[in-house]
Design a protein around this motif. Structure first.
Motif, short mmCIF file in Angstrom:
data_model
loop_
_atom_site.label_atom_id
_atom_site.label_comp_id
_atom_site.label_asym_id
_atom_site.label_seq_id
_atom_site.Cartn_x
_atom_site.Cartn_y
_atom_site.Cartn_z
N LYS A 391 50.43 65.03 71.67
CA LYS A 391 50.93 63.64 71.74
C LYS A 391 51.14 63.06 70.35
CE LYS A 391 48.78 62.56 76.18
NZ LYS A 391 47.74 61.76 76.87
N ARG A 395 54.66 61.84 68.63
CA ARG A 395 54.82 60.53 68.00
C ARG A 395 55.31 60.68 66.56
NH1 ARG A 395 56.08 55.29 67.92
NH2 ARG A 395 54.75 54.05 66.58
N HIS A 398 58.90 61.53 66.60
CA HIS A 398 59.69 60.35 66.97
C HIS A 398 59.87 59.41 65.78
CE1 HIS A 398 60.08 56.18 68.53
NE2 HIS A 398 60.92 56.76 69.36
N ILE A 407 59.09 58.97 73.60
CA ILE A 407 57.74 59.51 73.71
C ILE A 407 57.36 59.78 75.17
CG2 ILE A 407 55.32 59.07 73.11
CD1 ILE A 407 56.34 57.14 71.04
#
Length: 526
Positions: A391, A395, A398, A407
């Protein structure tokens, strides 16, 4: 009502004789001031004594963990099951829930029960007969020592003390290695200064010096095991034309001994690092996956233990290690630091400078979750750490792509964006805004021009006439004012002449003399 009371000597079950007095909680302590008063409130129904300290330790650990031991289960079945309609007063609410589920007995825990337990404890020697106070004190002391040993028992699964010691020793070894290598380079540099510029790796440098010794031996020695062929040729060529000084064999022996120390410490450091890596994967696998072995071990060492680290919120984990900078910023009213020890994590290191604060905040939040999972969870897998790391990486991707990817979901789908089409519009220049004067057509009629000229001349004449009339009026007013002033002066002169008639003769003579003097001055000047 029955009361279950635990002591270091065994389990005691009391029968409450007067339940009405228990309603007054604030004044209940007065009923236990003396053993005689206490025997009127409660009466010992059964006492099960422990056989030895081992049984007492097992019972006390079960009570601490809120579990029902076998010995207590037998007592409750024998004694309390006969009076199943009565309530059982319990000091621990968690233990009461276990008893209710397994034995189907109604248990009660309230402030009244707590006060009752306090009263029984104060008069325990008078309520339990046949148990000397000396024996009771000895059993309490033995149980206390056994319980302390049990809590400090070595556990191979959650030994964070070993991690704290290992990471501290690793840091100390790095400092000592740097000092030794610096001393070795400087010492041998007097004899062969060119070697330090050709061989940059510290361990390789020490191995070369250890194998060769004097620089005159470089031409005959084989360094293929330590150095590549190209660097070996450069070293041999530099040894022939070296600018270094000559040293004795004793000096070379001391330098070789120092090189041995550096090589041994380096080997021990690699061994210690492998030990720390394995220990971290055994104790905190999810934390290790998130931030790495060294950063995770430093976080644990800074907090004191893994359990203490689990009590910290994510904001504290983020700036752990930057306490000085934090308090200095609060004191000077400046920006607080964005990261502490977590800055050395690989995820923060591979981030651009502008996004380091955002990634460190998110990494600290996920790291706090993994720490609590490792400290308090029973599962020893690293799946949670891998998911949270994925995760954070999503991020990070991104942020680097400036919002092109989203996301939510898998993080792989591209965000839909409309295709950009350039639409060019040709605009014509409008000259009407250039001049602020009214627009007049080029061709006009002669009559219009003549009419305009006559109007302009008439206006000019009218203006001139008005100006002349105003000037005449002003001149008349000025003449009248001058006449009035002259009349006033004449009247003043006449009045002065009438008042000075007797002295006219003297005045005439003085005036004549003055006139003559003026004429003489004028003639002289001419």
């Amino acid at each position: 009502m029955l009361v279950l009371f635990e002591t270091a000597a065994g389990y005691a079950v009391f029968k409450v004789l007067d339940e009405k007095k228990l309603q007054e909680v604030d004044s209940l302590w007065r009923e236990f001031e003396t053993p005689e008063k206490a025997n009127k409130i409660v009466k010992l129904k059964h006492f099960e004594k422990f056989q030895d300290t081992t049984e007492a330790l097992a019972a006390s650990t079960a009570l601490v963990e809120g579990k029902l031991s076998k010995n207590l289960k037998k007592i409750l079945k024998k004694i309390v099951a006969k009076d199943a309609h009565e309530q059982l007063a319990i000091a621990d609410a968690k233990l009461g829930g276990v008893i209710k589920d397994k034995l189907n007995l109604s248990c009660i825990h309230s402030p009244m029960v707590t006060e009752l337990m306090r009263g029984i404890r104060s008069q325990i020697e008078g309520l339990i007969t046949g148990l000397p106070s000396r024996e009771m004190a000895a059993m309490c002391l033995g149980l206390a020592h056994s319980l302390s040993r049990y809590k400090l028992k070595f556990s191979p699964d959650k030994v964070d003390t070993m991690i704290v010691q290992a990471i501290s020793l690793l840091d100390d070894l790095d400092k000592e290695l740097n000092n030794y290598i610096m001393r070795c380079r400087e010492w041998y540099g007097w004899h062969f200064p060119e070697l330090g510029k050709i061989v940059t790796d510290n361990l390789t440098y020490c191995k070369c010096v250890r194998k060769v010794g004097d620089r005159r031996n470089f031409s005959t020695s084989d360094l293929s095991e330590v150095l590549p062929e190209e660097i070996e040729e450069d070293v041999k060529a530099a040894a022939e034309i070296s600018m270094g000084t000559e040293v004795s064999e004793e000096d070379i022996n001391n330098i070789l001994h120092l090189c041995d120390q550096v090589i041994e410490i380096s080997q021990y450091r690699t061994q210690l690092y492998d030990y720390l890596k394995n220990r971290m994967m055994a104790i905190a696998p999810n934390l290790t996956v998130m931030v790495g072995e060294l950063v995770g071990a430093r976080l644990i060492a800074h907090a004191g233990s893994l359990l203490n680290l689990a009590k910290h919120p994510a904001s504290t984990v983020q700036i752990l290690g930057a306490e000085k900078a934090l308090f200095r910023a609060l004191k000077t009213k400046r920006d607080t630091p964005k990261f502490g020890l977590i800055y050395h994590a690989s995820l923060v290191g591979q981030t651009a400078a502008k996004n380091k604060g955002k990634i460190s905040r998110m990494l600290a939040a996920k790291t706090a979750l993994t720490i609590r999972y490792d400290a308090l969870g029973e599962d020893s897998s690293a799946e949670m750490g891998a998911e949270n790391r994925l995760k954070v990486e999503t991020r990070l991707r991104h942020l680097e792509e400036k919002g092109i990817r989203r996301i939510s979901g898998t993080g792989k789908a591209l965000a839909r964006a409309d295709k950009y089409q350039h639409k060019s519009e040709v605009k014509v220049y409008d000259p009407s805004g250039d001049s602020t004067l009214p627009a007049v057509p080029k061709k006009r009629k002669i009559e219009e021009v003549e009419e305009e000229e006559t109007q302009v001349t008439v206006k000019a004449k009218k203006i001139k006439v008005e100006i002349k009339e105003e000037a005449d009026v002003e001149e008349g007013e000025l003449v009248k004012k001058k006449k009035k002033k002259k009349e006033k002066k004449q009247r003043a002169e006449e009045e002065a002449a009438l008042a000075e008639e007797p002295s006219t003769s003297t005045a005439v003579e003085s005036t004549e003399k003055k006139k003559k003097k003026k004429k003489i001055k004028v003639e002289q000047e001419d």
